[in-house]
Design a protein around this motif. Structure first.
Motif, short mmCIF file in Angstrom:
data_model
loop_
_atom_site.label_atom_id
_atom_site.label_comp_id
_atom_site.label_asym_id
_atom_site.label_seq_id
_atom_site.Cartn_x
_atom_site.Cartn_y
_atom_site.Cartn_z
N GLY A 9 25.63 -6.78 -32.71
CA GLY A 9 24.45 -7.50 -33.13
C GLY A 9 24.27 -7.95 -34.39
O GLY A 9 25.22 -7.75 -35.33
N THR A 10 23.19 -8.43 -35.02
CA THR A 10 23.06 -8.95 -36.43
C THR A 10 23.24 -7.91 -37.25
O THR A 10 23.49 -8.14 -38.35
CB THR A 10 21.89 -9.67 -36.52
OG1 THR A 10 20.70 -8.78 -35.91
CG2 THR A 10 21.86 -11.12 -36.00
N SER A 11 23.09 -6.53 -36.91
CA SER A 11 23.18 -5.43 -37.78
C SER A 11 24.74 -5.09 -38.19
O SER A 11 25.03 -4.84 -39.49
CB SER A 11 22.84 -4.01 -37.04
OG SER A 11 21.34 -4.31 -36.56
N ASP A 13 26.78 -3.26 -36.97
CA ASP A 13 27.04 -1.88 -37.07
C ASP A 13 28.36 -1.48 -36.07
O ASP A 13 28.91 -0.48 -36.24
CB ASP A 13 25.86 -1.00 -36.60
CG ASP A 13 25.25 -1.49 -35.24
OD1 ASP A 13 25.56 -2.59 -34.72
OD2 ASP A 13 24.44 -0.49 -34.74
N GLY A 175 16.78 -4.93 -32.90
CA GLY A 175 17.94 -4.71 -33.18
C GLY A 175 18.11 -5.23 -34.87
O GLY A 175 17.05 -4.81 -35.28
N GLY A 176 18.91 -6.00 -35.30
CA GLY A 176 18.73 -6.38 -36.66
C GLY A 176 17.54 -7.17 -36.66
O GLY A 176 16.76 -7.03 -37.61
N ASN A 201 15.57 -4.10 -37.70
CA ASN A 201 16.00 -2.99 -38.69
C ASN A 201 16.57 -3.63 -39.81
O ASN A 201 17.05 -3.07 -40.79
CB ASN A 201 16.90 -2.14 -37.84
CG ASN A 201 16.61 -1.60 -36.42
OD1 ASN A 201 15.61 -0.81 -36.61
ND2 ASN A 201 17.19 -2.04 -35.39
N ASP A 205 17.11 -1.43 -42.84
CA ASP A 205 18.55 -1.09 -43.42
C ASP A 205 18.78 -1.53 -44.65
O ASP A 205 19.60 -0.81 -45.39
CB ASP A 205 19.67 -1.86 -42.36
CG ASP A 205 19.59 -0.97 -40.94
OD1 ASP A 205 18.84 -0.34 -40.62
OD2 ASP A 205 20.41 -1.53 -40.12
N PHE A 218 21.35 3.13 -42.86
CA PHE A 218 19.99 2.98 -42.30
C PHE A 218 19.09 4.21 -42.24
O PHE A 218 19.91 5.23 -42.88
CB PHE A 218 19.97 2.64 -40.72
CG PHE A 218 20.77 3.49 -39.88
CD1 PHE A 218 22.05 3.65 -39.76
CD2 PHE A 218 19.92 4.50 -39.14
CE1 PHE A 218 22.92 4.60 -39.06
CE2 PHE A 218 20.58 5.62 -38.36
CZ PHE A 218 22.06 5.75 -38.18
N ASP A 219 17.92 4.33 -41.92
CA ASP A 219 16.73 5.45 -42.46
C ASP A 219 16.85 6.18 -41.14
O ASP A 219 16.06 6.09 -40.06
CB ASP A 219 15.31 4.74 -42.43
CG ASP A 219 14.41 5.88 -42.99
OD1 ASP A 219 14.80 7.05 -43.45
OD2 ASP A 219 13.45 5.70 -42.81
N GLY A 221 16.45 8.57 -38.16
CA GLY A 221 15.34 9.26 -37.68
C GLY A 221 13.62 8.91 -38.63
O GLY A 221 12.73 9.34 -38.23
N GLY A 310 18.16 -0.36 -31.35
CA GLY A 310 18.20 0.68 -32.00
C GLY A 310 16.96 1.19 -32.88
O GLY A 310 16.96 2.41 -33.16
N ARG A 313 14.77 4.21 -31.96
CA ARG A 313 15.51 5.64 -32.54
C ARG A 313 14.90 5.79 -33.78
O ARG A 313 15.16 6.82 -34.27
CB ARG A 313 17.00 5.65 -32.60
CG ARG A 313 17.62 5.11 -31.25
CD ARG A 313 18.87 5.31 -30.94
NE ARG A 313 18.67 5.24 -29.76
CZ ARG A 313 19.49 6.18 -28.93
NH1 ARG A 313 19.86 7.33 -29.03
NH2 ARG A 313 19.02 6.08 -27.31
N GLU A 344 21.65 -5.04 -24.26
CA GLU A 344 22.40 -6.74 -24.85
C GLU A 344 23.71 -6.68 -24.29
O GLU A 344 24.06 -7.63 -23.69
CB GLU A 344 22.16 -6.64 -26.11
CG GLU A 344 20.83 -6.89 -26.81
CD GLU A 344 21.08 -7.38 -28.22
OE1 GLU A 344 20.54 -8.66 -28.66
OE2 GLU A 344 21.39 -6.57 -28.81
#
Ligand SMILES: Nc1ncnc2c1ncn2[C@@H]1O[C@H](COP(=O)(O)OP(=O)(O)O)[C@@H](O)[C@H]1O
Ligand SMILES: [Mg+2]
Length: 382
Positions: A9-11, A13, A175-176, A201, A205, A218-219, A221, A310, A313, A344
């Protein structure tokens, strides 16, 4: 039929890999997830990938296309190994690839006129060569060629899995970038509304990476955000972003909410004397607000909100979303028995399956394309 879906995805990750059992014809499919794993990229690779999205040379793009093909092929291999399934038993791979750039707004080109474009990397020839499995990739480009945004494409799967006879549902993938799918109760496929709401995110992020000097990606939690307080004045400024007011069909990416946007947010935050936690908190509240505000583009009320990706979460983000929706329940798709991280990847397994059957699974009313098209490029296996 066993099909593998691969997604990054765009993140950026890592590669999400899903092994899916699919049966059926037309829009009546039986879909079962039999294995799912995420294979994170090494941090240095992720950094280079993110860098290439804004400052990549042609050589970088050429190299990353092949390297991503190798990461995707490895993800498929490792998934099969951990599921103890032989590649001979897998009919297809559907690979979304990694979006390097997405330009859905037309740009003028002399002689040719308006041109829209989108570029996903992760060479399908490499995937097919390494795995021996027929690979379908480049799903977005055909919709773009037909005049659409090429996004979002997951609403089709949301429709297959989550339509309900008496409840109007909103499925939100964080997602991102965040995108929503509106599924009216008893609604047919042409009643679906879906679009990108803005950042998911991505902004959170980006800020976390900046304020921790890259120590945190990422943050986790939602802890930093929960320690700070959103700044109302900064929120109002951010909410003036023109994308948020544009009517759908629309889609967005790092081009609009990436590095530049994040750097300007951090500068405004510092000028206003915000702490790092306040800044992450403001980014989280801003993200929740843009998602909730997007409901104004919908034709009616919703009975429940289902969250995947994501962002589900991040408990601080989830709490803020629930506050904004007040009495409407906001739940993760896990409550319906689906792994929200896998949707996805499942979507691109299903898209590949439909492509081989000549079934279009783009939604022209969602993407703005002139017609529904059979998506993808097919690379034969061995
Ligand atoms: N435990 C967690 N706490 C907070 N945020 C999380 C957590 N796990 C994942 N995320 C968020 O989800 C993002 C990845 O989401 P994902 O759905 O894979 O996005 P994409 O589709 O853009 O790759 C991470 O970058 C992070 O922001
Ligand atoms: Mg991801």
């Amino acid at each position: 039929m066993k099909v593998i879906g691969l997604m990054s995805g765009t993140s950026a990750d890592g590669v999400d890999a899903a092994l899916v059992d699919i049966q059926g014809t037309g829009h009546n499919l039986k879909i079962k997830l039999s294995a799912f794993r995420t294979f994170p990229y090494p941090s240095s690779f992720r950094v280079r990938l993110l860098h290439a999205m804004t400052h990549g040379t042609v050589a970088d793009v050429c190299h990353l296309n092949a390297a991503l093909g190798e990461w995707f092929a490895r993800a498929a291999w490792k998934l099969l190994k951990s599921a103890a399934v032989s590649p001979h038993h897998v009919a297809l791979i559907g690979s979304h690839g990694q979006t390097l750039h997405h330009l859905p707004a037309p740009r003028r080109e002399s002689v040719l006129g308006a041109i829209r474009s989108t570029l996903q990397l992760g060479e399908p020839a490499v995937i097919a060569e390494r795995t021996g499995i027929t690979t379908v990739a480049d799903f977005r480009t055909r919709d773009v060629a037909a005049g659409g945004q090429g996004a979002p494409l997951t609403p089709y799967l949301h429709y297959l899995l989550f339509r309900h006879p008496s409840r109007t549902r909103l499925v939100i993938n964080i997602g991102g970038i965040a995108n929503l799918t509106y599924l009216p109760a008893r609604g047919s496929i042409d009643k679906i509304r879906a679009f990108d709401t803005g950042p998911g995110n991505m902004v959170i992020d980006g800020i976390v990476r900046l304020v921790t000097g890259g120590r945190q990606e990422f943050d986790r939690g939602g802890r930093l955000a929960s320690r700070g307080k959103p700044d109302e004045a900064l929120m109002r400024t951010l909410l003036r972003h023109p994308y948020l007011r544009r009517r759908p069909p629309k889609s967005t990416g790092r081009e609009e909410f990436g590095e530049r946007f994040i750097a300007s947010l951090v500068k405004l935050g510092h000028d206003a004397g915000l702490t790092d936690a306040d800044m992450v908190s403001t980014a989280t509240a801003f993200t929740a607000r843009t998602i909730a505000d997007a409901a104004r583009f919908l034709p009616g009320r919703v009975d429940e909100v289902l969250i995947c990706g994501g962002g589900a979460r991040n408990p601080t983000l989830m709490r803020m979303l629930q506050e904004m929706w007040e009495d409407t329940p906001v739940r993760a798709v896990e409550s319906l028995g689906w792994d929200g991280r896998a949707l996805e990847a499942i979507a691109f397994a299903v898209s590949a399956y439909q492509t081989m059957r000549g079934v279009p699974c783009s939604l022209p009313r969602v993407t703005g394309a002139k017609r529904a098209v059979v998506l993808g490029t097919i690379v034969p296996g061995r």
